[in-house]
Design an enzyme around this catalytic site. Structure first.
Site, PDB file in Angstrom:
ATOM      1  CG  ASP A  31      -1.748  -1.346   1.657  1.00  0.00           C
ATOM      2  OD1 ASP A  31      -1.761  -2.027   0.365  1.00  0.00           O
ATOM      3  OD2 ASP A  31      -1.843  -1.631   2.783  1.00  0.00           O
ATOM      4  CD  GLU A 201      -9.072  -3.247  -0.819  1.00  0.00           C
ATOM      5  OE1 GLU A 201      -9.251  -3.073   0.426  1.00  0.00           O
ATOM      6  OE2 GLU A 201      -8.512  -4.144  -1.442  1.00  0.00           O
TER       7      GLU A 201
HETATM    8  O1  FUB Z   1      -2.848  -3.814   3.339  1.00  0.00           O
HETATM    9  C1  FUB Z   1      -4.189  -4.219   3.653  1.00  0.00           C
HETATM   10  C2  FUB Z   1      -5.365  -3.935   2.766  1.00  0.00           C
HETATM   11  O2  FUB Z   1      -4.929  -4.451   1.500  1.00  0.00           O
HETATM   12  C3  FUB Z   1      -5.142  -2.424   2.082  1.00  0.00           C
HETATM   13  O3  FUB Z   1      -5.655  -1.586   3.274  1.00  0.00           O
HETATM   14  C4  FUB Z   1      -5.996  -2.634   0.931  1.00  0.00           C
HETATM   15  O4  FUB Z   1      -6.101  -1.647   0.300  1.00  0.00           O
HETATM   16  C5  FUB Z   1      -5.335  -3.792   0.450  1.00  0.00           C
HETATM   17  O5  FUB Z   1      -4.299  -3.597  -0.247  1.00  0.00           O
END
Ligand code: FUB
Length: 653
Positions: A31, A201
């Site tokens: 991320d 997301e």
């Molecule tokens: O890294 C955990 C989660 O996985 C992140 O918050 C999401 O965006 C995905 O990458």
């Protein structure tokens, strides 16, 4: 307000310099939110770790955040941990849920936003804020998460008019205006409208040429994995017009992707993650960068993930050519170690299509007296050729690779891997591309590195010098090596050495003070005395021979130097170390023998008590060596072990 101050550990480590993907190569990073602060890129990734016992083994596990920074996108400094899941009042300790963060700067203050599991909750996320005067912390953390926000992956956009907006993932992508204090919503929140159906997301919003871009990981196909996609709007909170993909699904099967986009020094970059270091478990991810381009109409060109990534590789730093920018169709790459995957990869080359290209190598720091080293292996004797630019480019070096079978032992070989060196046929100028091909049946390559030859000696300036501050004598007259064809050092017994060190190889060997440039005839050899000052405390005899293009193995070296004292210096000892055996004479008398096959260790052997006489004292040495490196160091020590330094050293009376 109850706040906690978390102190960042300053600059934990400087990462290795090769320009390649992934960019952080000693820990998992996911991320990756990149931001440009004060002319540098700061990276705020999540920090994946293998789940400890008692935690879900098949899920994300993140206990803390590191901050990294870089000026050239090649070397990344790790500023250490800025906060853990046990440091924030509202976060449930040991919750391992420190997911994707962000950091922005407003009015000289840095605001770090992060999701975590609140106390009293088993799942679910709140979003917290930490505030600092510096992008790498320390951050003071608010004791409550932002009210009204339940979700993950915060991203904050500060508009040109100073208004700020926060976006996050949770039942779609949501957004809201922030209060000027950056830690409260200014009003209601809304689901971002106009985005395509399918799981979304990780929002990342930015503004370019008056257009708002909302970019996000998106699962476009039922049962698929995440792409990166984007939408645009003339309003920070939409409604949005969906525009398309920025990056397709991960070729390595990583289910998630998560990204950020920045402009730095006139170039746009996409930061994202794949699971390079964990091909079998995609919850251990690795941050990457590739260049991103806009079309004239503001649309984003799709980014193809590369192994090479971005940044310029200094020719004198390691170049991991297995992270190539282009390769022939038969070239494959594989992890060097499937357990410790951070050791990286190697590439297999061979046959007609056995070529690879590694772009943007900067030769500005390579001097004319340089060479190449490479880590390679081959199934049969073969040659790899490094050219500039392409198959027709000028040959820079040829690497001759001898096939070494598993189990064959040499100091520099593990299994069949070996480090080979090669002279350079040509040195490119400036920044250019390398083209590596294999002209045999097949060979593997891990890395190459161009090396400047070190200076080991310089010509003395002035008539006299002093011992260095530790008393080591660096000014010498050294004779070109005398041929003593010993194939091993095991012969260096006292009797062998006494006989061979006592032997007269040339006339006046133990009485005459030679002059620089003077020649000596030793059987068929015609040898010359060289006057030099060693750059180091130890005189590197192997290098001396090599620099003068003389034989380096199976040799006997002779040295002479003059110690000039203003008065007698009694009760001193000569302390020497040598590789390999050596003999030492002061004013014609042998004072020390270092026998056997030995490495150079300072003060390895000591003479009896001696007196350095007022005036000139002549110190002579002979060092004998079979195969391997050869050097010596010598000084005089007082009774209390401290070095004698109150005399002059010269090479002519
Ligand atoms: O890294 C955990 C989660 O996985 C992140 O918050 C999401 O965006 C995905 O990458």
């Amino acid at each position: 307000m109850n706040r906690k101050t978390i102190t960042a550990i300053l600059l934990v480590s400087a990462m290795t310099a090769s320009a390649q993907n992934p960019i952080i190569r000693d820990q998992f990073t996911a991320d990756p939110t990149a931001r440009v602060f004060n002319g540098k890129v700061y990276l705020y990734p999540s920090h994946d770790i293998p789940a400890p016992e008692g935690q879900r083994q098949d899920w994300f596990c993140m206990a803390d955040y590191h901050v990294f920074s870089s000026e050239n996108l090649t070397e990344w400094d790790d500023h250490g941990v800025i906060v853990t899941h046990n440091d924030v009042d509202w976060v449930r300790p040991e919750s391992y849920g420190m997911w994707a963060p962000d950091c922005v700067c407003k009015d000289g203050k840095y605001y770090f936003y992060f999701p975590a599991t609140p106390k009293g909750e088993r799942r679910g996320f709140g979003i917290g804020v930490g505030i600092s005067d510096s992008p790498s912390g320390p951050f003071r953390f608010e004791s409550e998460p932002i009210k009204g926000v339940m979700g993950i992956d915060p991203c904050v956009l500060i508009d040109d008019d100073g208004e700020s907006y926060i976006y996050w993932g949770g039942m779609g992508i949501r957004g809201a205006k922030l209060n000027p204090n950056m830690k409260e919503l200014a009003g209601g929140q809304q689901v971002m409208e106009g985005l395509p159906d399918g799981f979304k997301e990780g929002p990342y919003a930015f503004k370019r040429n008056g257009v708002y871009y909302l970019t996000f990981p998106w699962v476009r196909k039922e049962g698929g994995t995440e792409t990166l996609a984007y939408a645009t709007s003339s309003n920070p909170l939409g409604p949005w017009t969906f525009k398309g993909l920025i990056m397709e699904e991960s070729p390595t099967g990583c289910w998630t992707n998560h990204h950020s986009i920045i402009e730095y020094k006139g170039q746009w970059y996409l930061f994202y993650h794949h699971n390079d270091y964990s091909p079998k478990f995609d919850k251990l991810r690795a941050a990457r960068i590739d260049r991103l381009y806009f079309n004239k109409d503001g649309s984003i060109q799709e980014v193809k993930p590369t192994l090479r990534g971005v940044g310029i590789n200094d020719a004198i730093s390691r170049i991991d050519v297995d992270r190539y920018s282009e390769a022939g169709k038969d070239v494959t790459y594989a992890l060097l170690d499937t357990i410790n995957t951070f050791r990286g990869w190697y590439a297999n080359l061979g046959g007609k299509n056995g070529w690879l290209k590694y772009n943007d190598v900067d030769f500005k720091n390579l001097k004319s007296d340089s060479y190449l080293i490479a880590s390679v292996k081959a199934e049969e004797n073969t040659e790899m050729v490094i050219r500039e630019k392409n198959a027709k480019g000028k040959v820079i070096a040829r690497l001759k690779i001898v096939c070494l079978t598993e189990g064959q032992f040499r100091r520099d070989i593990r299994g069949r891997w070996q480090t080979v060196t090669s002279a350079l046929e040509y040195i490119p100028q400036g920044v250019t591309d390398l083209y590596v091909s294999c002209e045999g049946k097949g060979a593997a390559i891990d890395w190459i590195e161009f090396k400047n030859r070190e200076n080991y000696f310089h010509s003395p300036s002035g008539q006299v010098s002093s011992p260095d501050e530790d008393g080591f004598i660096r000014r010498w007259l050294l004779l070109d090596p005398i041929d003593k064809p010993n194939r091993s050092n095991t012969v260096f017994t006292d009797s062998y050495l006494n006989e061979n060190f006592a032997k007269e190889y040339f006339k006046g060997q133990s009485t005459v003070i030679p002059k620089a440039g003077q020649e000596e005839k030793v059987e068929k050899q015609s040898l010359v005395w060289h006057e030099l000052e060693s750059d180091r405390y130890n005189v590197k005899l192997f290098r001396f021979a090599d620099i003068n293009k003389k034989q380096t193995y199976g040799v006997l070296f002779c040295g002479v130097t003059l110690i000039e004292c203003d008065e007698d210096i009694p009760n001193v000892r000569l302390a020497a170390g040598s590789n390999s055996a050596s003999s030492w004479w002061l004013n014609g008398e042998r004072v020390l023998l270092l026998s056997g096959d030995r490495r150079m260790v300072e003060d390895d052997g000591m003479s009896n008590r001696l007196t350095l006489r007022k005036g000139i004292n002549v110190l002579r040495c002979s060092v004998i060596n079979g195969p391997g490196m050869s050097d010596f160091c010598v000084r005089f020590l007082k009774e209390d072990g401290s070095p004698v330094t109150n005399y002059k050293v010269k090479t002519a009376e």
